[in-house]
Design a protein around this motif. Structure first.
Motif, PDB file in Angstrom:
ATOM      1  N   HIS A 197     -15.570  -9.270 -33.830  1.00 13.33           N
ATOM      2  CA  HIS A 197     -14.646  -7.981 -34.521  1.00 13.33           C
ATOM      3  C   HIS A 197     -14.364  -6.996 -33.545  1.00 13.33           C
ATOM      4  O   HIS A 197     -15.337  -6.437 -33.211  1.00 13.33           O
ATOM      5  CB  HIS A 197     -15.408  -7.473 -35.923  1.00 13.33           C
ATOM      6  CG  HIS A 197     -15.664  -8.674 -36.750  1.00 13.33           C
ATOM      7  ND1 HIS A 197     -14.651  -9.237 -37.620  1.00 13.33           N
ATOM      8  CD2 HIS A 197     -16.809  -9.063 -37.438  1.00 13.33           C
ATOM      9  CE1 HIS A 197     -15.395 -10.027 -38.453  1.00 13.33           C
ATOM     10  NE2 HIS A 197     -16.597 -10.244 -38.269  1.00 13.33           N
ATOM     11  N   SER A 198     -12.928  -6.620 -33.147  1.00 12.19           N
ATOM     12  CA  SER A 198     -12.917  -5.544 -32.427  1.00 12.19           C
ATOM     13  C   SER A 198     -12.680  -4.385 -33.137  1.00 12.19           C
ATOM     14  O   SER A 198     -11.741  -4.264 -33.967  1.00 12.19           O
ATOM     15  CB  SER A 198     -12.025  -5.873 -31.483  1.00 12.19           C
ATOM     16  OG  SER A 198     -11.505  -4.873 -30.579  1.00 12.19           O
ATOM     17  N   HIS A 199     -13.612  -3.401 -33.278  1.00 11.37           N
ATOM     18  CA  HIS A 199     -13.344  -2.292 -33.929  1.00 11.37           C
ATOM     19  C   HIS A 199     -14.222  -1.143 -33.165  1.00 11.37           C
ATOM     20  O   HIS A 199     -15.232  -1.321 -32.741  1.00 11.37           O
ATOM     21  CB  HIS A 199     -13.551  -2.351 -35.355  1.00 11.37           C
ATOM     22  CG  HIS A 199     -14.956  -2.932 -35.735  1.00 11.37           C
ATOM     23  ND1 HIS A 199     -16.382  -2.275 -35.668  1.00 11.37           N
ATOM     24  CD2 HIS A 199     -15.451  -4.052 -36.200  1.00 11.37           C
ATOM     25  CE1 HIS A 199     -17.153  -2.941 -35.930  1.00 11.37           C
ATOM     26  NE2 HIS A 199     -16.959  -4.152 -36.247  1.00 11.37           N
TER      27      HIS A 199
ATOM     28  N   TYR B  41     -17.564  -4.179 -28.191  1.00 10.74           N
ATOM     29  CA  TYR B  41     -18.388  -4.819 -28.938  1.00 10.74           C
ATOM     30  C   TYR B  41     -19.126  -6.046 -28.935  1.00 10.74           C
ATOM     31  O   TYR B  41     -18.499  -6.700 -27.983  1.00 10.74           O
ATOM     32  CB  TYR B  41     -17.383  -5.165 -30.076  1.00 10.74           C
ATOM     33  CG  TYR B  41     -17.832  -5.888 -31.240  1.00 10.74           C
ATOM     34  CD1 TYR B  41     -18.570  -5.339 -32.423  1.00 10.74           C
ATOM     35  CD2 TYR B  41     -17.524  -7.315 -31.574  1.00 10.74           C
ATOM     36  CE1 TYR B  41     -19.010  -5.625 -33.418  1.00 10.74           C
ATOM     37  CE2 TYR B  41     -18.156  -7.940 -32.407  1.00 10.74           C
ATOM     38  CZ  TYR B  41     -18.883  -7.355 -33.507  1.00 10.74           C
ATOM     39  OH  TYR B  41     -19.467  -8.217 -34.535  1.00 10.74           O
TER      40      TYR B  41
END
Length: 202
Positions: A15-17, A61
């Motif tokens: 998850h890229s956040h 991440y």
């Protein structure tokens, strides 16, 4: 084993956040990890974001454990971080709690992979993180690089008649304690053949 982190749950999906204040930021420098001097704990994003240059710092991440995301810090002057000490990555062999030991060594492995794949091996241009999966992408030639998975074995060679087990001791590594026979599978080799070869080599 270090991966036995129950009741905690490891989420390997990508998850890229952006990090949240209570997420964990790992700070590596070569083969060392920077931890708090007073208690050797890891830093939260809230604790570290004010101490590094925000315009250059990158938080890459890695994964999540339970509801906490883990990142590693890139492109930042780590000397500006207060109250830290440097430790060998081997600290995670005995680190507590064990789920954070697992997080630390897994983060280090991903950090090594990312930092050893800065440039595209096909055309030489700079690689960038893919936004949909754990991969590095070359915007020039379209090459996609994934983490290298290295199958390995660990073997307990037991002499049942004399109630003994065979241990080895590395002659040329930092780790000086006794260990079971272990090794990586070679190209075209089954895991059973890896066991036979590694035992014979020892």
């Amino acid at each position: 084993m270090i991966q036995d982190i129950f009741p905690h749950i490891y989420h390997n999906e990508y998850h890229s956040h952006a990090p949240k204040d209570n997420d964990i930021i790992l700070v590596f420098d070569g083969n060392e990890v920077l931890l708090k001097t007073d208690d050797k704990t890891m830093f939260s994003f809230a604790e570290i974001k004010e101490q590094v240059e925000s315009e250059t710092a990158e938080y890459r991440y890695l994964f999540e454990i339970d509801e906490t995301a883990f990142y590693y810090l890139r492109n930042a002057d780590v000397t500006t971080i207060q109250g830290v000490s440097r430790y060998s990555k081997n600290i995670f062999r005995t680190y507590e709690p064990r789920y954070l030991a697992f997080a630390g060594i897994t983060a280090f492995q991903l950090y090594q992979w990312y930092e050893s794949h800065i440039f595209c091996g096909k055309c030489g241009h700079t690689l960038v993180p893919d936004q949909k999966e754990r991969a590095l992408y070359c915007t020039h030639c379209g090459e996609i690089i994934y983490p290298t998975i290295c199958p390995a074995v660990i073997i307990g060679v037991i002499d049942k008649k004399k109630d003994r087990i065979l241990f080895t001791k590395y002659a040329d590594r930092d780790y000086k304690k006794y260990a079971l026979v272990a090794g990586f599978a070679e190209i075209g080799e089954t895991l059973e053949d890896t066991v036979r070869r590694e035992v014979k080599e020892e």
